[in-house]
Design an enzyme around this catalytic site. Sequence first.
Site, mmCIF file in Angstrom:
data_model
loop_
_atom_site.group_PDB
_atom_site.id
_atom_site.type_symbol
_atom_site.label_atom_id
_atom_site.label_comp_id
_atom_site.label_asym_id
_atom_site.label_seq_id
_atom_site.Cartn_x
_atom_site.Cartn_y
_atom_site.Cartn_z
ATOM 1 N N ASP A 130 0.842 -1.194 0.000
ATOM 2 C CA ASP A 130 0.000 0.000 0.000
ATOM 3 C C ASP A 130 0.876 1.243 0.000
ATOM 4 O O ASP A 130 2.019 1.210 0.477
ATOM 5 C CB ASP A 130 -0.911 0.017 1.232
ATOM 6 C CG ASP A 130 -2.140 0.901 1.044
ATOM 7 O OD1 ASP A 130 -3.220 0.368 0.729
ATOM 8 O OD2 ASP A 130 -2.007 2.129 1.191
ATOM 9 N N LYS A 142 -11.615 1.584 -15.436
ATOM 10 C CA LYS A 142 -12.173 0.285 -15.066
ATOM 11 C C LYS A 142 -12.587 -0.527 -16.296
ATOM 12 O O LYS A 142 -12.470 -1.762 -16.299
ATOM 13 C CB LYS A 142 -13.339 0.468 -14.093
ATOM 14 C CG LYS A 142 -12.918 1.029 -12.737
ATOM 15 C CD LYS A 142 -11.877 0.155 -12.049
ATOM 16 C CE LYS A 142 -11.538 0.645 -10.652
ATOM 17 N NZ LYS A 142 -10.576 -0.234 -9.951
ATOM 18 N N TYR A 197 -12.569 7.469 -14.083
ATOM 19 C CA TYR A 197 -12.745 6.214 -13.350
ATOM 20 C C TYR A 197 -13.355 5.142 -14.250
ATOM 21 O O TYR A 197 -12.888 4.004 -14.302
ATOM 22 C CB TYR A 197 -13.652 6.452 -12.138
ATOM 23 C CG TYR A 197 -13.760 5.269 -11.206
ATOM 24 C CD1 TYR A 197 -12.765 4.992 -10.278
ATOM 25 C CD2 TYR A 197 -14.878 4.428 -11.248
ATOM 26 C CE1 TYR A 197 -12.868 3.912 -9.411
ATOM 27 C CE2 TYR A 197 -14.982 3.347 -10.397
ATOM 28 C CZ TYR A 197 -13.979 3.092 -9.474
ATOM 29 O OH TYR A 197 -14.075 2.019 -8.624
ATOM 30 N N ASN A 206 -5.499 -4.508 -6.699
ATOM 31 C CA ASN A 206 -6.679 -3.904 -6.091
ATOM 32 C C ASN A 206 -6.575 -2.389 -5.916
ATOM 33 O O ASN A 206 -7.592 -1.704 -5.879
ATOM 34 C CB ASN A 206 -6.914 -4.552 -4.715
ATOM 35 C CG ASN A 206 -7.887 -3.765 -3.864
ATOM 36 O OD1 ASN A 206 -9.089 -3.766 -4.108
ATOM 37 N ND2 ASN A 206 -7.365 -3.058 -2.861
#
Length: 250
Positions: free
Chosen positions: A36, A159, A155, A89
């Site tokens: 992260d 995606k 976005y 992710n």
Amino acid sequence: MHFKNKIVIITGAASGIGKACAFQFAKKGATVVVADINLENAQKIADEIVTNQGNALPIKVNVAKFTDVEKLINTTVAEFGKIDIMINNAGIGPSYLKTHEATLRDWDRVISVNQTGVFYGMKLALQQFLIQGYGNIVNVASLAGLKASSHNISYSASKFAVVGMTKSAAMEYASQNIRINAVCPGYTASPLLDQLRNTKPEMDAKLKSVIPMKRYAKPDEIAAAVLWLASDETQFITGQTITLDGGTSL
């Protein structure tokens, strides 16, 4: 379903869906690389996993930087000798503006993390998988990568790209014992959703009104699908997108 002796990298693992995946993989016996950009939170997740008799290694990574992702892969291989599963992710949300109002900064920021970051993760994990002779990738896309989503151009574009990259790469490596799939969550209780609700409080009721189940997904529910796709129970599944949206797409 178990992951004993499996090495799993999860990007964006310090919160939301990534955090839920980290805990679930660890509970099932995997060694989890908690990757992260927020190292402090990644360390907390790793510490909690270890406290509960699991194995975890926190690593700071900005997935928008190729050298960071390269270091993530190299460090994992140096530490554990292999990578079994790569969960791409990490993601960020847009500024919720109409397309003509979207800023170049917002476009570049979202695409660099959500699209290019997934490409980096796939490219480098695949290089290691080809050496090993096997591997499994699960990308976290979105319902916004399957259907129209307004005020969301960067976005949505990112995606849709993740879905396309998943399918294209799955076809390329299917004969080499490498599977690549994606999950497409709908509205999920997470920092990304909190960002939207904080920006536009009126959206909370509006969003729930279009979900037949009348609630948001729980991160654990998305993580369960990620684990299933990453498990040995789905060995003939590749290039698929699993939609988890409480019926929203209906």
